[in-house]
Every structure is written in C-alpha cells, then in structure tokens.
Design an enzyme around this catalytic site. Structure first.
Site, PDB file in Angstrom:
ATOM      1  N   HIS A   1       0.944   1.948  -8.637  1.00 52.58           N
ATOM      2  CA  HIS A   1      -0.053   1.517  -7.650  1.00 52.58           C
ATOM      3  C   HIS A   1       0.548   0.518  -6.657  1.00 52.58           C
ATOM      4  O   HIS A   1       0.479   0.697  -5.442  1.00 52.58           O
ATOM      5  CB  HIS A   1      -1.249   0.890  -8.383  1.00 52.58           C
ATOM      6  N   GLU A   2       1.149  -0.542  -7.214  1.00 55.64           N
ATOM      7  CA  GLU A   2       1.707  -1.570  -6.329  1.00 55.64           C
ATOM      8  C   GLU A   2       2.843  -1.003  -5.485  1.00 55.64           C
ATOM      9  O   GLU A   2       3.030  -1.390  -4.333  1.00 55.64           O
ATOM     10  CB  GLU A   2       2.197  -2.773  -7.143  1.00 55.64           C
TER      11      GLU A   2
ATOM     12  N   HIS B   1       3.515   2.079   1.659  1.00 57.39           N
ATOM     13  CA  HIS B   1       2.650   2.034   2.841  1.00 57.39           C
ATOM     14  C   HIS B   1       3.268   1.096   3.886  1.00 57.39           C
ATOM     15  O   HIS B   1       3.321   1.418   5.077  1.00 57.39           O
ATOM     16  CB  HIS B   1       1.251   1.552   2.418  1.00 57.39           C
TER      17      HIS B   1
ATOM     18  N   HIS C   1       1.544   0.420  -2.342  1.00 57.56           N
ATOM     19  CA  HIS C   1       1.391  -0.561  -1.254  1.00 57.56           C
ATOM     20  C   HIS C   1       2.731  -0.773  -0.548  1.00 57.56           C
ATOM     21  O   HIS C   1       2.792  -0.865   0.676  1.00 57.56           O
ATOM     22  CB  HIS C   1       0.915  -1.903  -1.812  1.00 57.56           C
TER      23      HIS C   1
HETATM   24 ZN   LIG Z   1      -3.848  -2.461  -4.728  1.00 58.49          ZN
END
Ligand SMILES: [Zn+2]
Length: 752
Positions: free
Chosen positions: A532-533, A539, A536
């Site tokens: 998940h991290e 992104h 980021h």
């Molecule tokens: Zn997050």
C-alpha cells in the site's frame, strides 16, 4: 509556497497521520502530457524576487536546514547533519523569505498575469519547504521531548504565517483577477486547473473575509494549530507511558517471534527478564489475537482503547470539544452549513450526503456479518465450556480460532513465507512490470540518511535508464518513531525550471527488527500495508505534472492508487517468485495460497464495521452543532443510533482519532478510504477481466497514464472515467468483501 497546500501543510507540522503524506507535504508538477501542446503561455517571472535574500541567521545549524540540497540526483537532503539547534531560526528565516516573496507578488505594480501571480507563487517558498522536510523527520521518524517543545512553540507561529498569506488581500485580488479574466480561456487545461486550485485554496480558507471576521478566522486557525498538536502529543504520551509488563508465566499462546520482541522491548526499558506489551497497534493487535489469558487481553484492550481518555492531564475530550466548536465557527464565517459541507466541496465525493450514502449502503451488510461472526465465535466459547459472552477483547482471539478451524489457516505459518526483503523485491518487480521502473540500491553513502536502518535506492526507467528519483525506506520501529506506516516525500516532480525534477520519495513502517542475519517475517496484513505505502511512492515517482501544486492530493482519491497496488501481492507472479519459505526457500504451497484467498472475505464484518464506525462518527461530528458537545456522550449516542454491535469498538475511538483531530488531513474525510476502496475494487476488476490479467500491458499503461501520472492535473472523476469508460460502481466492493450485492438477483452466493 503552494497556496493550495497551505492548510494541509499544517497537518504535516503535527504528524502525517494515516498515510499518503506525500500528497500533503509537497507538490510536484506535470510535464509533457498531450494537454501541453497548446501555444506556450509565458511563465517568466522576470526579476520579481531579485531583491529578496535570506536573513542572516548567525546559526550554522539553521543555515544547513535552509541550504539547497546537495550531492547526487539534483541534490539530496542533509539528513546526516540535522541539528535541532537550528530548527527555530531556520523556520523564522524561511517564513520571512517566503513572506517577502509573497509581498513582492502582491505589491507588483504590473497588472496581474498568470506568470507574475500564479507561476510566481509556484516558485516561492523553497527554503521553508526544505526546513519542513527536516521537520517531518523530527516529527514522525525521530521525535524527542526537545523537538516536541519546539513544535509546541512554533506551531502557532506557523499557523499565523499561513494566515498572513491566505488572508493577504492584495494577493487574493490578483489571483481572483487571473481566475476571472479572459486569459483563462487561453490556458492549457492543467494551467486552468492550477489557477482554480490556487483560487479555491484562498476562497475556501478565509480570503473572501473582511474586518473582524477575517481577524477571528486567523485567531481560530492559530488556536486550532495548538489544539491539534496537543491532541497528537497526548496520544503519544499515552502510547509511551502505558506499558503492560508480563512475566514468563503469562505468555501462553503467544508466538515465539512476538515473545522475543516483547522481551527486547522490556529490556530496552530497563526491565530485563520481563515482557513488554507496548501501547501501540502493532503490539496490541497480535497480543489480542494470540494470548490465552483473557484477563490480560482485557487489560491490554482497555489500555489501548482508552488512549487520550483517562481523565488525566493527557485526556483529549475537552480538546475535541474545543476543536469541533472552532471548526464550526470558522466555516460559518465562510457561510457554510457545517464543517463537512465545507470540507467535501472540492473532494471527489463533493457533498457529505454522497459520502454518507456510500457508508450507509455498506453498514447494514457489515453489521449483519458481525452478527454471523459473533455467533460462530460464541459457539467455540460454548463448546470449550467458557461461561461468558464474546467481549471486544475476545474478538481477535476467537476470530483466529475460527480462521484456523474454517480455513485451517495459521497466520504464523503464512508468515514464514513473508520475508520483508523478498516482499520488497516483489514490489520492485511489480513496479518494473506496471511502471517500467528499475530500483538499484545506493550503497556508496552518497545519499545521507537520518538513521542507520534507513536504506536508499535509485529509481530509473527500465528501458531508457533515465533517472526518475530516489526511494528511501525506513522499515523498523524504534523509540521516537510514530506508530503505523506512512509515505511521504522530500521533493516532488515538476518541470517549472525547465528540468524534470528528481523525485525523493519515502516509505516508513514499524516492523520489529530481527536478530542480526535473521529474516524479518511479517503478517499478510502487514505485507498488504507494505505494498500500500509503496503505491503512494509509485504515485509520487510517476508524476509528470508541470506545476508543483498539481501534485497535491484529493483526500478521498489519494488512497485509491495505494489501495490498488495491494492487489498485486496475491498475483501468481509474486506468489511463485517472492513468497518463499525463509528456511527452505520453497514457494508458498498452492493449498496455503488457496486458503489465504478463501479467507480474504473472512473477518470482513469486524474490519468493515470498526472502520465504518470511525468514519461515520467522524462525519457526524462534523455535520452536527457542536455547542456544548460532550465528545464521549456523542460518540456513545451516535454508535447506539447506528446500532453498533457490542462486541467491537471503533477502529479509532475519538480521544485518539489522530486522523481527524491531530490536524485536518482526514477530518470529515476518514470515509475517503472506503470511497477510494470502491474505485480500487472497480479498477481491480478491469485488470481481472483483461486478457493479460493483472499484468495486462494495455490496462497497465492506461492506469499509469490516466490515474497515476497526472496526479491532480485532471479532475479525479474525469480521470477515472477515462480509464474505465464509466463511473465506478459499488458492486465490486461488495463482492470483494463477500457482502450481498444490493439489487442483485442472486446475492447469497458470496457468503460462507
Ligand atoms: Zn495510504
């Protein structure tokens, strides 16, 4: 200084709660997109800032914090030379310089233009931005009583500084003039969006106010900054001050790895021979899952869920009441009905009702599932001859028993295939397949770090070798580091100066460090969070925006990209090559994978309900009249009204709900995780349906181009339609969680 991120920058000053800090902290720009082919608009700001120089600080430590990054990759922060002695002076000098720049823009005798107003703002505030990078490290990665004292002193001053910019009438008049001029029609779409974001950043933050209202607005912001900091520090104090110490005869049921970590935690607190259960989620959660000692489970549960609610000097209830009253008063000055209405106007959801509709559509299915889960667990208790009803401190423990019985899935067995280093390699593989990124470790010491555990990689384009950025990883827990996992960044992409800025992106987590040479084994949930991290980070790294502000996040959209990346953990390519046993090197057996997949809808009653309870209370807090509010009673009554099951609590109870009270990052915005999850589930189905599955080149390219690279240069709702050909639907989310799909003819097939 990027005006649109001013308010959110305040969140950075306390702590980057949740994750996705990169979206708040810094902005970046988009470059060579199709939209950039229109006639170029002048961006030269001339000698506007020529006479402005940085104040002499007379403090070498401060000068270091303010100075340009140096070394490789267009310069990197001097994390090895950070000295708290310079922080105050550096902030003062950085603010002074930024204010001088803003004054130069506001008082420019030339008529307002896109270049001399909007672009000039984009180009201001570099020094202060660098100081904030170090501030973020001290606040989240390396906190200390000394830093917290400075933070307490400087937070109101910073708030005052932001108010001075937000409420600069001449500056706003110029922004408004550009926003309302015919020039807008000649701008590229990304430039138009930039102007709107800057305008909206002012208008929704008090710039339209005059006289007393304006003064009151600034006063409120200043007071809120202090309250947010106090709130966060109280939670931290309760996390640090309450430790449950166990003796060797109280360890029944606990996995060996947990016992080892607890022994080390006790030892580091001077209690050799005992076992410390610290008051953080990463300690509480496994303890409640495995400990056979029901009384101790209750003790640990109460200690954890009473953080900020102990009626002592660290109690947060009075702070919550004051925060809510001030937030309400502030948005009333702007003419909004309530805080939530103000907060959501520029979110993807647009209105509180649309957010509530989503949550209320899922809530009944979630609580119905809780009743089923509790019934299954109660049956085990009864069969074992236990004479009690499932209480909140029993949920995780019996859930684990059901999991083992029903899915024959032993979390500890799964862990043996989840090695931290291998998972990182898996993430690099996924980034290579989807983003065409390559990661190479930087081991020559040329990129300074703040702690020896922090490692760095250079990110390049896999085909061309072109440099893209640097990725920092700070994986392990230590005193002074805030709990949880988060992403942030120290420089974002933009092309404003004619070069493609190298992105400095970072992931942070709190894994327990293993003994030297021993692999770190983590849970399936933690592996998902790790991915998940990293989402980021990808992104941020993939950004192609031209202007810094266009890197900013849209709160209910900003978790989408990261949540989506979690899906690649369970793809065949990752499973077969990276999920290998830490001793034998054998890939994880197919049966175990099948069990993990079958178990993925397990426990969704608990997970969805504890989350939604927090999200709904957050939204109700911010839609209600806060006059004379008693936060404790409000929380209790709201949950009663919702029909909250007795067997579990909110994931974050109000007195320690840092997402919404340590800053404004997630206030009236905690629902955003589910909003993003609707997009996630729907987008994942686009891959599942594609010929190449999760590695389908065409879908991957469309995903990266439409939903990652453009950041905030395109309205998220429009960007999503470009990718999917339609708006996202809720059905995929319901299927994912094993809930009945509303309106579906045959809807029971998903359960059991
Ligand atoms: Zn997050």
């Amino acid at each position: 200084m990027r005006i649109t991120s001013l308010v959110s920058t305040l969140a950075l000053l306390t702590a980057l709660y949740g994750c996705g800090g990169a979206d708040d902290a810094q902005s970046t720009n988009t470059g060579e997109t199709k939209q950039m082919t229109a006639a170029p608009v002048k961006e030269d700001i001339g000698d506007l800032f020529a006479d402005i120089s940085l104040d002499e600080t007379g403090n070498p430590a401060a000068d270091k914090l303010l100075s340009p990054y140096d070394g490789p990759y267009q310069g990197v922060p001097h994390f090895d030379e950070m000295d708290l002695d310079g922080l105050k002076a550096a902030l003062e000098a950085g603010m002074a310089k930024n204010l001088a720049e803003v004054e130069a823009i506001a008082n420019n005798p030339e008529p307002p233009t896109f270049a001399n107003t909007i672009v000039a703002l984009e180009k201001s505030g570099d020094e202060l931005g660098r100081v904030f990078t170090y501030w973020g490290i001290w606040s989240s990665n390396m906190s200390s009583p000394e830093f917290r004292e400075i933070q307490g002193e400087m937070s109101p001053k910073l708030s005052e500084f932001f108010s001075k910019i937000n409420q600069n009438e001449k500056l706003f008049a110029r922004v408004k003039a550009v926003y309302e001029s015919d020039v807008m029609d000649t701008l590229r779409p990304d430039q138009q969006r930039l102007v709107w974001l800057v305008y909206d950043g002012f208008a929704s933050n008090g710039a339209t106010l005059e006289g007393e209202a304006k003064e009151r607005y600034a006063e409120i912001n200043k007071r809120l900054a202090t309250l947010h900091t106090d709130f966060a520090n109280n939670v931290l104090a309760d996390e640090e001050n309450y430790v449950t110490y166990l003796s060797a005869d109280q360890l029944s049921g606990l996995p060996e790895s947990f016992v080892k970590a607890a022994a080390a935690a006790a030892e580091s607190r001077g209690r050799v021979g005992e076992y410390a259960i610290t008051n953080t989620r990463s300690s509480m959660d496994p303890f409640l899952t495995y400990s056979d000692e029901r009384d101790l489970r209750e003790t640990v549960w109460r200690t954890y869920y009473n953080r900020g609610d102990n009626g002592d000097e660290y109690d947060n209830n009075a702070i919550i009441a004051e925060i809510l009253a001030l937030r309400d008063e502030r948005v009333k000055l702007l003419g909004y009905e309530n805080y939530a209405a103000w907060r959501l106007q520029n979110r993807m959801s647009k209105t509180p009702d649309r957010a509530l509709n989503l949550m209320e559509a899922v809530w009944p299915a979630a609580t119905a599932r809780v009743r089923e889960e509790v019934a299954e667990m109660q049956a085990i208790v009864d069969a074992e001859g236990g004479d009690f009803e499932i209480a909140p401190w029993d949920y995780r423990y019996y859930m684990e028993k059901v999991r083992q019985a029903k899915y024959d899935l032993d979390s500890d067995e799964v862990k043996q295939y989840l090695q931290l280093d291998k998972l990182r390699d898996a993430m690099f593989f996924v980034a290579g397949e989807l983003f065409n990124f390559s990661f190479a470790p930087i081991t020559d010491g040329s990129v300074p770090v703040w702690h020896e555990d922090v490692k760095v990689w250079e990110v390049t384009d896999k085909s061309s070798g072109k440099h893209i950025g640097v990725w920092y990883l700070d994986p392990f827990a230590r005193p002074g580091k805030r709990s949880g996992a988060w992403a942030t960044g120290y420089r974002s992409h933009d092309t404003l100066d004619g070069i493609e800025k190298s992105v400095l992106s970072s992931n942070n987590s709190n894994f327990i460090k293993g003994a030297p040479g021993e692999p770190v084994l983590i849970s399936w949930d933690d592996a998902e969070t790790y991915f998940h991290e990293f989402g980021h980070a990808l992104h941020a790294l993939s950004s192609n925006v031209h202007y810094p502000t266009l890197n900013s996040g849209v709160r209910d959209y900003t978790e989408f990209q990261s949540q989506l990346l979690e899906r690649w953990l369970s793809t065949d390519q990752v499973i077969d090559n990276y999920l290998v046993h830490y001793e034998t090197g054998e890939p994880i057996p197919d049966e175990l994978v099948a069990k993990i997949k079958a178990a993925s809808t397990f426990n969704q009653g608990f997970a969805t309900t504890e989350y939604l309870a927090s999200a709904l209370v957050d939204m109700r807090f911010h839609m209600s009249d806060p006059t004379g509010i008693d936060p404790d009673a409000f929380e209790r009554e709201t949950l009663e009204e919702l029909g909250m099951p007795d067997e579990l609590v909110m994931r974050h109870r109000s007195p320690h709900f840092g997402h919404i009270f340590s800053g404004e990052g997630y206030s009236a915005g905690y629902y955003g995780y589910m909003w993003a999850d609707v997009l996630t589930a729907d987008a994942a189905e686009a891959f599942a349906e594609a010929p190449g599955g999760f590695y389908d080149k065409e879908v991957a390219e469309s995903l990266v181009d439409n939903l990652f690279r453009v950041r905030n240069a395109v309205d998220p709702a429009e960007a999503y339609i470009k990718f999917r050909g339609r708006e996202a639907k809720i059905e995929a989310l319901m299927r994912d969680r094993g809930f009945p799909v509303p309106g579906a003819e045959t809807d029971n097939k998903t359960v059991d």
